[in-house]
Design a protein around this motif. Structure first.
Motif, PDB file in Angstrom:
ATOM      1  N   THR A 136       0.846  -1.181   0.000  1.00  0.00           N
ATOM      2  CA  THR A 136       0.000   0.000   0.000  1.00  0.00           C
ATOM      3  C   THR A 136       0.887   1.238   0.000  1.00  0.00           C
ATOM      4  N   ALA A 137       0.453   2.276  -0.695  1.00  0.00           N
ATOM      5  CA  ALA A 137       1.265   3.494  -0.807  1.00  0.00           C
ATOM      6  C   ALA A 137       0.357   4.707  -0.927  1.00  0.00           C
ATOM      7  N   LYS A 138       0.856   5.848  -0.431  1.00  0.00           N
ATOM      8  CA  LYS A 138       0.148   7.119  -0.546  1.00  0.00           C
ATOM      9  C   LYS A 138       1.114   8.173  -1.070  1.00  0.00           C
ATOM     10  N   MET A 139       0.633   8.987  -1.962  1.00  0.00           N
ATOM     11  CA  MET A 139       1.420  10.100  -2.483  1.00  0.00           C
ATOM     12  C   MET A 139       0.499  11.311  -2.598  1.00  0.00           C
ATOM     13  N   SER A 140       0.931  12.466  -2.145  1.00  0.00           N
ATOM     14  CA  SER A 140       0.105  13.669  -2.234  1.00  0.00           C
ATOM     15  C   SER A 140       0.978  14.873  -2.538  1.00  0.00           C
ATOM     16  N   GLU A 143      -3.737   7.029  -3.822  1.00  0.00           N
ATOM     17  CA  GLU A 143      -3.574   5.897  -2.920  1.00  0.00           C
ATOM     18  C   GLU A 143      -3.598   4.608  -3.730  1.00  0.00           C
ATOM     19  N   THR A 144      -2.612   3.755  -3.505  1.00  0.00           N
ATOM     20  CA  THR A 144      -2.438   2.536  -4.284  1.00  0.00           C
ATOM     21  C   THR A 144      -2.316   1.332  -3.363  1.00  0.00           C
ATOM     22  N   SER A 145      -2.936   0.221  -3.748  1.00  0.00           N
ATOM     23  CA  SER A 145      -2.705  -1.040  -3.052  1.00  0.00           C
ATOM     24  C   SER A 145      -2.593  -2.157  -4.086  1.00  0.00           C
TER      25      SER A 145
END
Length: 262
Positions: A149-153, A168-170
């Protein structure tokens, strides 16, 4: 020290993401973003099919990878003329070998902010060495389940309007790994099935999406793929080096690893 190394690894991608803008996103754009983000953040420990140690084993180190991102690059160029041909990821890697051919893996990137972009990711894996139940196999053979899982903003300004963009990616999947039974240098290959889920959203007075696609400020896309991977892990006493190439979600990723373990 580790934060300095990870920041150095991620600086190029984060600085690049801060300049391009996401606007007028269509359904095709979202699918491209979902595929390339999923490929970038898929678990990437660069470990082969052999079990870790005779009974117990461990490994700790740093991993990093670069992913081709032609779809995201096209969106960036279309909106601002900026370029974003690559995505980058990295993290602190740890693995623990247990009895009965079981090993646990984790890669963690704590939330960091560089050049206005925040990014964090976590990936986990459970690997089982099939040689434990079929000891006559002439090669190492392992099954590995993966989850990430990853978050980028980041904040962007388009036509004088500022908004906050978050992705947001999973990714979940199952891999089958093969490697020869040789010491020191372990080349390996693998095949897998991966499923990715991506949510792109923004907060602000204007939506980043094309109104013909949606009038909302958040959209999600599920994608799936087969994965092909090939790599090598070199063990020099307690020092280990790894490299891996993988093809998934319609794009390529290249990774490197430095670690200590036995």
């Amino acid at each position: 020290m580790y934060k300095f190394l990870l920041c150095s690894l991620l600086f190029v991608s984060q600085a690049a993401v801060a300049d391009p803008a996401f606007s007028g996103i269509t359904a095709d754009d979202l699918e491209g973003i979902s595929n390339e983000m999923s490929a970038n953040f898929t678990h990437n420990s660069m470990m082969g099919a052999s079990k870790m140690g005779m009974i117990f084993g461990f490994q700790v180190g740093l991993v990093g990878a670069v992913t081709d991102a032609p779809k995201i690059d096209a969106i960036a160029k279309r909106n601002t003329g900026a370029e974003l041909p690559k995505l980058y990821n990295g993290g602190l890697m740890g693995a623990l070998g247990l009895p009965f051919g079981i090993s646990l893996e984790a890669i963690v990137l704590p939330e960091m902010e560089v050049a206005g972009t925040k990014v964090s990711s976590t990936s986990l894996a459970f690997k089982y060495n099939i040689n434990e139940v079929i000891p006559v196999l002439p090669v190492n053979l392992a099954l590995r389940g993966v989850y990430s899982t990853a978050k980028m903003s980041f904040q962007q300004t388009v036509s004088g309007v500022t908004s906050n963009v978050k992705n947001e990616t999973s990714v979940t999947g199952l891999q089958l790994l093969f490697s020869p039974m040789i010491p020191i240098v372990e080349p390996y290959i693998g095949v897998g099935i991966l499923n990715g889920s991506d949510t792109l959203s923004n907060t602000g007075v204007a939506s980043i999406f094309d109104p013909s696609f949606t009038t909302g400020q958040s959209e999600s896309k599920n994608v799936s793929t087969t994965q092909l991977l090939a790599g090598v892990e070199v063990s020099l006493l307690v020092f280990k080096l790894g490299a891996e190439y993988s093809q998934a979600f319609g794009t390529s990723r290249y990774g490197l690893k430095m670690s200590l373990g036995f």
